[in-house]
Design a protein around this motif. Structure first.
Motif, mmCIF file in Angstrom:
data_model
loop_
_atom_site.group_PDB
_atom_site.id
_atom_site.type_symbol
_atom_site.label_atom_id
_atom_site.label_comp_id
_atom_site.label_asym_id
_atom_site.label_seq_id
_atom_site.Cartn_x
_atom_site.Cartn_y
_atom_site.Cartn_z
ATOM 1 N N VAL A 75 21.390 -31.107 -23.918
ATOM 2 C CA VAL A 75 20.691 -30.017 -23.233
ATOM 3 C C VAL A 75 19.374 -30.493 -22.636
ATOM 4 O O VAL A 75 18.811 -29.822 -21.773
ATOM 5 N N ARG A 76 18.886 -31.627 -23.079
ATOM 6 C CA ARG A 76 17.640 -32.173 -22.528
ATOM 7 C C ARG A 76 17.909 -33.081 -21.334
ATOM 8 O O ARG A 76 17.061 -33.227 -20.459
ATOM 9 N N ASP A 77 19.092 -33.670 -21.295
ATOM 10 C CA ASP A 77 19.430 -34.593 -20.202
ATOM 11 C C ASP A 77 20.926 -34.505 -19.932
ATOM 12 O O ASP A 77 21.702 -35.336 -20.393
ATOM 13 N N PRO A 78 21.365 -33.498 -19.171
ATOM 14 C CA PRO A 78 22.804 -33.297 -18.967
ATOM 15 C C PRO A 78 23.462 -34.316 -18.064
ATOM 16 O O PRO A 78 24.688 -34.404 -18.027
ATOM 17 N N LEU A 90 24.925 -24.307 -22.176
ATOM 18 C CA LEU A 90 25.297 -23.123 -22.950
ATOM 19 C C LEU A 90 24.951 -23.304 -24.420
ATOM 20 O O LEU A 90 24.870 -22.316 -25.162
ATOM 21 N N ARG A 91 24.742 -24.512 -24.854
ATOM 22 C CA ARG A 91 24.458 -24.797 -26.255
ATOM 23 C C ARG A 91 22.963 -24.844 -26.560
ATOM 24 O O ARG A 91 22.567 -25.103 -27.698
ATOM 25 N N ALA A 92 22.122 -24.578 -25.572
ATOM 26 C CA ALA A 92 20.675 -24.588 -25.796
ATOM 27 C C ALA A 92 20.285 -23.475 -26.764
ATOM 28 O O ALA A 92 20.884 -22.407 -26.786
ATOM 29 N N SER A 93 19.253 -23.722 -27.553
ATOM 30 C CA SER A 93 18.778 -22.697 -28.479
ATOM 31 C C SER A 93 17.832 -21.722 -27.803
ATOM 32 O O SER A 93 17.668 -20.582 -28.253
ATOM 33 N N ASN A 94 17.204 -22.138 -26.698
ATOM 34 C CA ASN A 94 16.285 -21.271 -25.970
ATOM 35 C C ASN A 94 16.188 -21.766 -24.530
ATOM 36 O O ASN A 94 16.109 -22.959 -24.284
ATOM 37 N N LEU A 95 16.203 -20.846 -23.587
ATOM 38 C CA LEU A 95 16.089 -21.189 -22.167
ATOM 39 C C LEU A 95 14.785 -20.704 -21.553
ATOM 40 O O LEU A 95 14.554 -20.911 -20.365
ATOM 41 N N ASN A 96 13.940 -20.055 -22.339
ATOM 42 C CA ASN A 96 12.772 -19.368 -21.783
ATOM 43 C C ASN A 96 11.582 -20.305 -21.675
ATOM 44 O O ASN A 96 10.927 -20.633 -22.668
ATOM 45 N N ASP A 97 11.256 -20.729 -20.464
ATOM 46 C CA ASP A 97 10.067 -21.524 -20.186
ATOM 47 C C ASP A 97 8.928 -20.680 -19.636
ATOM 48 O O ASP A 97 7.853 -21.197 -19.343
ATOM 49 N N GLY A 98 9.148 -19.382 -19.480
ATOM 50 C CA GLY A 98 8.128 -18.504 -18.930
ATOM 51 C C GLY A 98 7.026 -18.214 -19.916
ATOM 52 O O GLY A 98 7.090 -18.606 -21.095
ATOM 53 N N PRO A 99 5.988 -17.545 -19.469
ATOM 54 C CA PRO A 99 4.894 -17.179 -20.377
ATOM 55 C C PRO A 99 5.425 -16.450 -21.613
ATOM 56 O O PRO A 99 6.217 -15.521 -21.509
ATOM 57 N N ASP A 103 7.710 -17.459 -28.204
ATOM 58 C CA ASP A 103 7.800 -16.336 -29.140
ATOM 59 C C ASP A 103 9.264 -16.123 -29.512
ATOM 60 O O ASP A 103 10.106 -15.942 -28.630
ATOM 61 N N PRO A 104 9.597 -16.148 -30.806
ATOM 62 C CA PRO A 104 11.003 -15.946 -31.199
ATOM 63 C C PRO A 104 11.610 -14.669 -30.641
ATOM 64 O O PRO A 104 12.819 -14.611 -30.400
ATOM 65 N N LEU A 105 10.775 -13.653 -30.414
ATOM 66 C CA LEU A 105 11.287 -12.395 -29.873
ATOM 67 C C LEU A 105 11.591 -12.498 -28.379
ATOM 68 O O LEU A 105 12.239 -11.615 -27.815
ATOM 69 N N ALA A 106 11.098 -13.562 -27.748
ATOM 70 C CA ALA A 106 11.333 -13.758 -26.311
ATOM 71 C C ALA A 106 12.375 -14.820 -26.029
ATOM 72 O O ALA A 106 12.585 -15.197 -24.871
ATOM 73 N N THR A 107 13.043 -15.303 -27.058
ATOM 74 C CA THR A 107 14.060 -16.347 -26.888
ATOM 75 C C THR A 107 15.180 -15.880 -25.959
ATOM 76 O O THR A 107 15.663 -14.756 -26.067
ATOM 77 N N ILE A 108 15.559 -16.747 -25.038
ATOM 78 C CA ILE A 108 16.727 -16.507 -24.194
ATOM 79 C C ILE A 108 17.819 -17.468 -24.663
ATOM 80 O O ILE A 108 17.707 -18.676 -24.484
ATOM 81 N N PRO A 109 18.860 -16.950 -25.315
ATOM 82 C CA PRO A 109 19.877 -17.841 -25.902
ATOM 83 C C PRO A 109 20.680 -18.591 -24.852
ATOM 84 O O PRO A 109 20.780 -18.176 -23.688
ATOM 85 N N GLY A 110 21.264 -19.688 -25.286
ATOM 86 C CA GLY A 110 21.972 -20.577 -24.374
ATOM 87 C C GLY A 110 23.133 -19.946 -23.653
ATOM 88 O O GLY A 110 23.469 -20.360 -22.536
#
Length: 348
Positions: A75-78, A90-99, A103-110
Motif C-alpha cells: 500500500v506504500r509502493d504499489p 483496498l488493504r490500506a488501514s487508512n486513506l485519509n490524508d486530509g486535515p 484521528d481514529p474517528l476520521a479514518t477512511i478504510p481501505g
C-alpha cells in the motif's frame, strides 16, 4: 506453442504488443490457463472448474504483479500505474490524508479506495457500505475482475471490457447485461514503466456511458452529494484554463505540455503520446477524476480529494503518496487538481 502451466508466459502472450489478446481470444491451451480439465485436478473451489478460489483470484494468477501490476504488493509502493490503479490499496488501514486524518474517528478504510473486488488470496471482501454499485444495481457480493472484463475476449474491445456489443457479463452464475457500448480508447503496453505525460491511455469517446452501465450518471442524477457534469465538452473557457495551467499559481503554460494523465479528457483523435494543447471539443469523463480500479485517494481519486496541499499527501494515512504532477513548478504547495479545469478559484 506454450504451456498453460506457465501463467507468467500466458500473461505475456496476452499483453505483449503485436500479439495482444492471443491468450484471451482462445489460443491453444488458453482454457487450461484458468480452468481445470476435471475438477479432481486442482479442486476448483470457486466452481466452474476455475483454478482459484474466486474469479478475481483466477485473474491474479497472471495479473497480480506480472506485466501490469494490476494488484501490486504494498500500500506504500504499489508499483507502476497504467491508468486503472492498483487494487492492493483496498488493504490500506487508512486513506485519509486530509486535515484531522490521524484521528481514529476520521479514518477512511481501505475498502473505499475503489472497486471492492473480492480476492480470497489477498483478503479483500465485498463493500460493507454499498450493497450495490452506487447509482446502480450491480451487487457488491459478486464484484470481480470478470464483472467488467470479459476473460474470453469475445468482444475485441478496449481492455476486454463488456459492452452492448458483448452484453452479458457472467460471474458465479449471475448474468448482468450491459446496455451501453464499450469505450473507444487505446492503452499503453502493460509491461513498461507505467503512465507518464509522454505515454498514457488515450480516451476517445464513451467512457462515462460505459461506467453508467453500473453506476448511471451518478453525479448528474442527484444521487450523489457532489453534483458535477460527467460528459460535457470543456468549451473555450475551461479549455483555456486546462491548457495554461502548470500548477497552483502558475497559469502560464503555452498548452504544448498541458495534458497530464492525472487529469485525462476524451477527444476523438486522442493518442497515447498526446501532450497538448487540448481541443475545445475535449470532454470530461468519469476517468478524468477517478481511476477504474483503486487509488490511495478515497473513491478511487486520481488525486486525494481531501488534501489541502500536496505536502499532506501520504503523510497521515501512511499509504502510497500520489506523485505530484507539478512538483517542478509548484512543489508541495500544489493544491487539488480540480484547479486543472477550474483554476485557482477553486476553494482550498
Amino acid at each position: 506453442m506454450f504451456s498453460p502451466a506457465r501463467p507468467a508466459l500466458a500473461a505475456w502472450i496476452a499483453l505483449a504488443p503485436g500479439v495482444a489478446a492471443a491468450f484471451h481470444s482462445g489460443g491453444v491451451g488458453s482454457c487450461e490457463g484458468c480452468h481445470s480439465m476435471h475438477s479432481s485436478d486442482v479442486g476448483a473451489p470457486a466452481g466452474f472448474l476455475l483454478k482459484a478460489a474466486s474469479p478475481t483470484d483466477v485473474c491474479l494468477r497472471c495479473h497480480q504483479t506480472e506485466n501490469g501490476n494490476t494488484w501490486g504488493n504494498d500500500v506504500r509502493d504499489p508499483g507502476p500505474q497504467y491508468g486503472g490503479g492498483a487494487f492492493v490499496l483496498l488493504r490500506a488501514s487508512n486513506l485519509n490524508d486530509g486535515p484531522g486524518g490521524s484521528d481514529p474517528l476520521a479514518t477512511i478504510p481501505g475498502y473505499r479506495a475503489g472497486h471492492t473486488v473480492i480476492s480470497y488470496s489477498n483478503g479483500t471482501t465485498a463493500d460493507p457500505e454499498h450493497a450495490t454499485a452506487p447509482g446502480g444495481t450491480y451487487p457488491s457480493y459478486n464484484l470481480h475482475c470478470t464483472s467488467c472484463h470479459d476473460p474470453h475476449g469475445k468482444g475485441g474491445t478496449f481492455r476486454l471490457l463488456y459492452g452492448s456489443e458483448n452484453p452479458e457479463s457472467r460471474v458465479n452464475g449471475q448474468v448482468y447485461r450491459y446496455v451501453n457500448p464499450s469505450p473507444q480508447a487505446e492503452g499503453i503496453p502493460l509491461d513498461g514503466p507505467g503512465e507518464s505525460p509522454a505515454g498514457h491511455a488515450a480516451y476517445r469517446s464513451g467512457m462515462t456511458d460505459w461506467c453508467a452501465n453500473c453506476h448511471g450518471y451518478y453525479h448528474e442524477n442527484g444521487l450523489s452529494s457532489f453534483s458535477h457534469p460527467v460528459r460535457n465538452e470543456l468549451g473555450i473557457d475551461l479549455t483555456s484554463t486546462y491548457n495554461a495551467y502548470m500548477g497552483s499559481g502558475n497559469p502560464t503554460g503555452t498548452g504544448l505540455e498541458a495534458y497530464i494523465p492525472q487529469t485525462p479528457v476524451e477527444f476523438d483523435d486522442a493518442t497515447t503520446t498526446f501532450r497538448g494543447p487540448v481541443p475545445t471539443t475535449a470532454r470530461i469523463s468519469c476517468l478524468s477524476c477517478h481511476r477504474a480500479h483503486a487509488s490511495s485517494g478515497p473513491s478511487s481519486g486520481r488525486w486525494d480529494f481531501n488534501i489541502t496541499t500536496w505536502a499532506e499527501e501520504g503523510v497521515l494515512s501512511g499509504t502510497w503518496p500520489i506523485p505530484n504532477p507539478y512538483e517542478m513548478t509548484t512543489g508541495p504547495a500544489q493544491r487539488r487538481l480540480c484547479e486543472k479545469c477550474h483554476g485557482d478559484a477553486v476553494p482550498e
